[in-house]
Motif scaffolding. Structure first.
Motif, PDB file in Angstrom:
ATOM      1  N   GLU A 102       0.967  -0.616   0.019  1.00 49.90           N
ATOM      2  CA  GLU A 102       0.364   0.192  -0.150  1.00 49.90           C
ATOM      3  C   GLU A 102       0.968   1.544  -0.143  1.00 49.90           C
ATOM      4  O   GLU A 102       0.637   2.369  -0.470  1.00 49.90           O
ATOM      5  N   ASP A 103       1.873   1.125   0.859  1.00 56.35           N
ATOM      6  CA  ASP A 103       3.309   2.593   0.873  1.00 56.35           C
ATOM      7  C   ASP A 103       3.476   2.304  -0.584  1.00 56.35           C
ATOM      8  O   ASP A 103       3.468   4.126  -0.777  1.00 56.35           O
ATOM      9  N   LEU A 104       3.627   1.473  -0.743  1.00 53.16           N
ATOM     10  CA  LEU A 104       4.621   2.104  -2.484  1.00 53.16           C
ATOM     11  C   LEU A 104       4.187   2.364  -3.369  1.00 53.16           C
ATOM     12  O   LEU A 104       3.940   3.239  -4.224  1.00 53.16           O
ATOM     13  N   THR A 105       2.229   1.858  -3.109  1.00 53.26           N
ATOM     14  CA  THR A 105       0.954   1.896  -4.739  1.00 53.26           C
ATOM     15  C   THR A 105       1.338   4.088  -3.813  1.00 53.26           C
ATOM     16  O   THR A 105       0.605   4.620  -5.576  1.00 53.26           O
ATOM     17  N   LEU A 106       1.069   3.979  -2.903  1.00 54.30           N
ATOM     18  CA  LEU A 106       1.027   5.709  -2.574  1.00 54.30           C
ATOM     19  C   LEU A 106       1.518   6.313  -3.114  1.00 54.30           C
ATOM     20  O   LEU A 106       1.441   7.759  -3.581  1.00 54.30           O
ATOM     21  N   ALA A 107       3.271   5.645  -3.069  1.00 56.59           N
ATOM     22  CA  ALA A 107       3.788   6.635  -3.808  1.00 56.59           C
ATOM     23  C   ALA A 107       4.492   7.086  -4.799  1.00 56.59           C
ATOM     24  O   ALA A 107       4.572   8.253  -5.013  1.00 56.59           O
ATOM     25  N   VAL A 108       3.937   6.234  -5.769  1.00 52.88           N
ATOM     26  CA  VAL A 108       3.860   6.019  -6.779  1.00 52.88           C
ATOM     27  C   VAL A 108       3.173   6.897  -7.253  1.00 52.88           C
ATOM     28  O   VAL A 108       2.602   7.453  -8.047  1.00 52.88           O
ATOM     29  N   ASN A 109       2.032   6.585  -6.912  1.00 56.96           N
ATOM     30  CA  ASN A 109       0.377   8.136  -7.292  1.00 56.96           C
ATOM     31  C   ASN A 109       0.491   8.958  -7.233  1.00 56.96           C
ATOM     32  O   ASN A 109       0.907  10.251  -7.498  1.00 56.96           O
ATOM     33  N   ALA A 110       1.663   9.468  -5.758  1.00 59.89           N
ATOM     34  CA  ALA A 110       1.792  10.914  -5.459  1.00 59.89           C
ATOM     35  C   ALA A 110       2.892  11.252  -6.219  1.00 59.89           C
ATOM     36  O   ALA A 110       2.817  12.849  -6.522  1.00 59.89           O
ATOM     37  N   ALA A 111       3.450  10.832  -6.691  1.00 60.75           N
ATOM     38  CA  ALA A 111       4.664  11.034  -7.159  1.00 60.75           C
ATOM     39  C   ALA A 111       4.418  11.771  -8.689  1.00 60.75           C
ATOM     40  O   ALA A 111       4.315  12.504  -9.901  1.00 60.75           O
ATOM     41  N   ILE A 112       3.104  10.961  -9.619  1.00 60.23           N
ATOM     42  CA  ILE A 112       2.751  11.348 -10.608  1.00 60.23           C
ATOM     43  C   ILE A 112       1.887  11.927  -9.818  1.00 60.23           C
ATOM     44  O   ILE A 112       1.126  13.552 -11.066  1.00 60.23           O
ATOM     45  N   PRO A 142      10.223  13.076 -10.468  1.00 65.54           N
ATOM     46  CA  PRO A 142      10.644  12.086 -10.344  1.00 65.54           C
ATOM     47  C   PRO A 142      10.691  11.053  -8.836  1.00 65.54           C
ATOM     48  O   PRO A 142      10.232  11.780  -7.222  1.00 65.54           O
ATOM     49  N   LEU A 143      10.422   9.925  -9.291  1.00 61.99           N
ATOM     50  CA  LEU A 143      10.201   9.006  -8.133  1.00 61.99           C
ATOM     51  C   LEU A 143      11.493   8.192  -7.627  1.00 61.99           C
ATOM     52  O   LEU A 143      12.334   7.336  -8.305  1.00 61.99           O
ATOM     53  N   LEU A 144      12.020   8.565  -6.693  1.00 65.08           N
ATOM     54  CA  LEU A 144      13.081   8.112  -5.895  1.00 65.08           C
ATOM     55  C   LEU A 144      12.900   7.349  -5.188  1.00 65.08           C
ATOM     56  O   LEU A 144      12.771   7.115  -4.501  1.00 65.08           O
ATOM     57  N   PHE A 201       9.946  13.039  -5.123  1.00 62.88           N
ATOM     58  CA  PHE A 201       9.436  12.572  -4.196  1.00 62.88           C
ATOM     59  C   PHE A 201      10.248  11.094  -3.634  1.00 62.88           C
ATOM     60  O   PHE A 201      10.541  10.042  -4.712  1.00 62.88           O
ATOM     61  N   PHE A 202       9.953  10.454  -2.227  1.00 63.40           N
ATOM     62  CA  PHE A 202      11.653   9.558  -1.860  1.00 63.40           C
ATOM     63  C   PHE A 202      10.960   8.132  -1.871  1.00 63.40           C
ATOM     64  O   PHE A 202       9.382   8.610  -1.299  1.00 63.40           O
ATOM     65  N   HIS A 203      11.424   7.460  -2.399  1.00 66.02           N
ATOM     66  CA  HIS A 203      10.040   5.833  -1.342  1.00 66.02           C
ATOM     67  C   HIS A 203      11.406   4.669  -0.821  1.00 66.02           C
ATOM     68  O   HIS A 203      12.292   4.522  -1.798  1.00 66.02           O
ATOM     69  N   TYR A 204      11.368   4.285   0.059  1.00 63.83           N
ATOM     70  CA  TYR A 204      12.463   3.497   0.648  1.00 63.83           C
ATOM     71  C   TYR A 204      11.367   1.897   0.583  1.00 63.83           C
ATOM     72  O   TYR A 204      10.456   2.207   1.233  1.00 63.83           O
ATOM     73  N   ILE A 205      11.909   1.468  -0.734  1.00 65.49           N
ATOM     74  CA  ILE A 205      10.882  -0.221  -0.144  1.00 65.49           C
ATOM     75  C   ILE A 205      11.910  -0.978   0.759  1.00 65.49           C
ATOM     76  O   ILE A 205      13.291  -1.547   0.614  1.00 65.49           O
ATOM     77  N   ARG A 206      10.842  -1.511   1.416  1.00 69.12           N
ATOM     78  CA  ARG A 206      11.523  -2.420   2.844  1.00 69.12           C
ATOM     79  C   ARG A 206      11.057  -4.045   2.414  1.00 69.12           C
ATOM     80  O   ARG A 206      10.776  -4.153   1.570  1.00 69.12           O
ATOM     81  N   PHE A 207      12.432  -4.351   3.120  1.00 71.56           N
ATOM     82  CA  PHE A 207      12.062  -5.731   2.350  1.00 71.56           C
ATOM     83  C   PHE A 207      10.965  -6.508   3.104  1.00 71.56           C
ATOM     84  O   PHE A 207      10.463  -5.873   4.333  1.00 71.56           O
ATOM     85  N   PRO A 208       9.999  -7.375   2.026  1.00 74.12           N
ATOM     86  CA  PRO A 208       8.951  -7.590   2.822  1.00 74.12           C
ATOM     87  C   PRO A 208       8.980  -8.884   4.094  1.00 74.12           C
ATOM     88  O   PRO A 208       9.187  -9.622   4.520  1.00 74.12           O
TER      89      PRO A 208
END
Length: 279
Positions: free
Chosen positions: A13-23, A28-30, A173-180
């Motif tokens: 959920e946090d990753l999809t939020l980051a992608v859509n926020a950058a859009i 750029p989404l980092l 816009f920054f997002h760190y992908i945590r290990f699942p």
């Protein structure tokens, strides 16, 4: 235009939020995270999920920012002038367009991936500040200005090998992908290996997470490596019972898919030896 998980990619959920926020912000989404956590694949899935074409720029240690814009081949022009080639009268014949130029000149919107930006020189991100911010650049040889017809969705990945400049970070816009975690990993495995037996999956992932948490490990295995390991387990038709080890510290079956250097293999061999002595 909104991104969600696709059939081939489990996005939290946090990753999809980051992608859509950058859009939405048109920035750029980092994306940072451990190698093998799906950063590059994210860009491809955003492209597929939104139905947009994709342009990939894979950065190397020798890559210069100018190569993403264009390169002027002065050597070829000089050679052609010596041979009397008529092409020399038009400088455009000697300009090679880069990935940013390709993205800017498209009539439709696209996804632009700048992959592993931290591999390049420290000045590389700074050299792209204005171009990514204004979505335009100047071609000095022809005097023209190239502007983006449709602002691309820019996704930039980094393995955190180098610190990126503050001025560059401010524009992203920054997002760190945590290990699942275990449950998310089960969903990821189901996408790649549908129908895998639950007992085998639980036993394998339990070993995998125990291995990742081992103190002194030089390189922790990633998502892509556990998927490879499971592929081998399925190819060998192994069961959950086959994965049982002699002592908690013993090497797992087919460990070459998980441990990628001799120091980590020796670490588990020593732990297995100590466990046998104590037994």
């Amino acid at each position: 235009m909104k991104f969600e998980s696709t059939d081939g990619y489990v996005a939290t959920e946090d990753l999809t939020l980051a992608v859509n926020a950058a859009i939405t912000l048109e920035r750029p989404l980092l994306v940072k995270g451990e190698p093998g956590t799906g950063k590059t694949e994210l860009a491809r899935q955003v492209s597929a999920g939104l139905g947009l074409p994709m342009i990939e720029w894979h950065v190397k240690s020798t890559t210069r920012a100018q190569q993403g814009l264009y390169e002027y081949d002065a050597v070829s022009r000089l050679r052609d002038s010596q041979l009397g080639d008529a092409r020399v009268h038009d400088v455009r014949n000697y300009i090679r367009r880069g990935k940013l130029w390709e993205a800017f000149e498209r009539d439709d919107r696209c996804v632009l991936l700048i992959d592993e930006i931290d591999k390049a020189d420290i000045e590389f991100p700074n050299d792209l500040l204005q171009e990514l911010d204004r979505m335009e650049f100047h071609v000095y040889e022809t005097g023209e200005t190239v502007r983006a017809r449709q602002r691309p969705i820019v996704i930039i990945t980094s393995n955190n090998e180098k610190e990126l400049p503050d001025a560059f970070l401010r524009r992203c816009f920054f997002h760190y992908i945590r290990f699942p975690d275990m449950e998310t990993m089960k969903k990821i495995v189901e996408v790649h290996h549908p129908g895998i037996k639950s007992q085998l999956l639980t036993a394998a992932l339990t070993q995998f997470y125990e291995l990742r948490e081992q103190q002194g490990l030089k390189k922790k295995p990633s998502t892509s490596e556990v998927l490879d390991w499971l592929k081998l387990l399925l190819a060998e038709d192994l069961s959950a019972e086959d994965l049982k080890r002699d002592g908690a510290a013993a090497l797992p079956r087919l460990h070459g898919a998980l441990l990628k250097n001799e120091q980590d293999v020796h670490l588990f061999e020593r732990l297995a030896f100590m466990a046998r002595r104590q037994g």
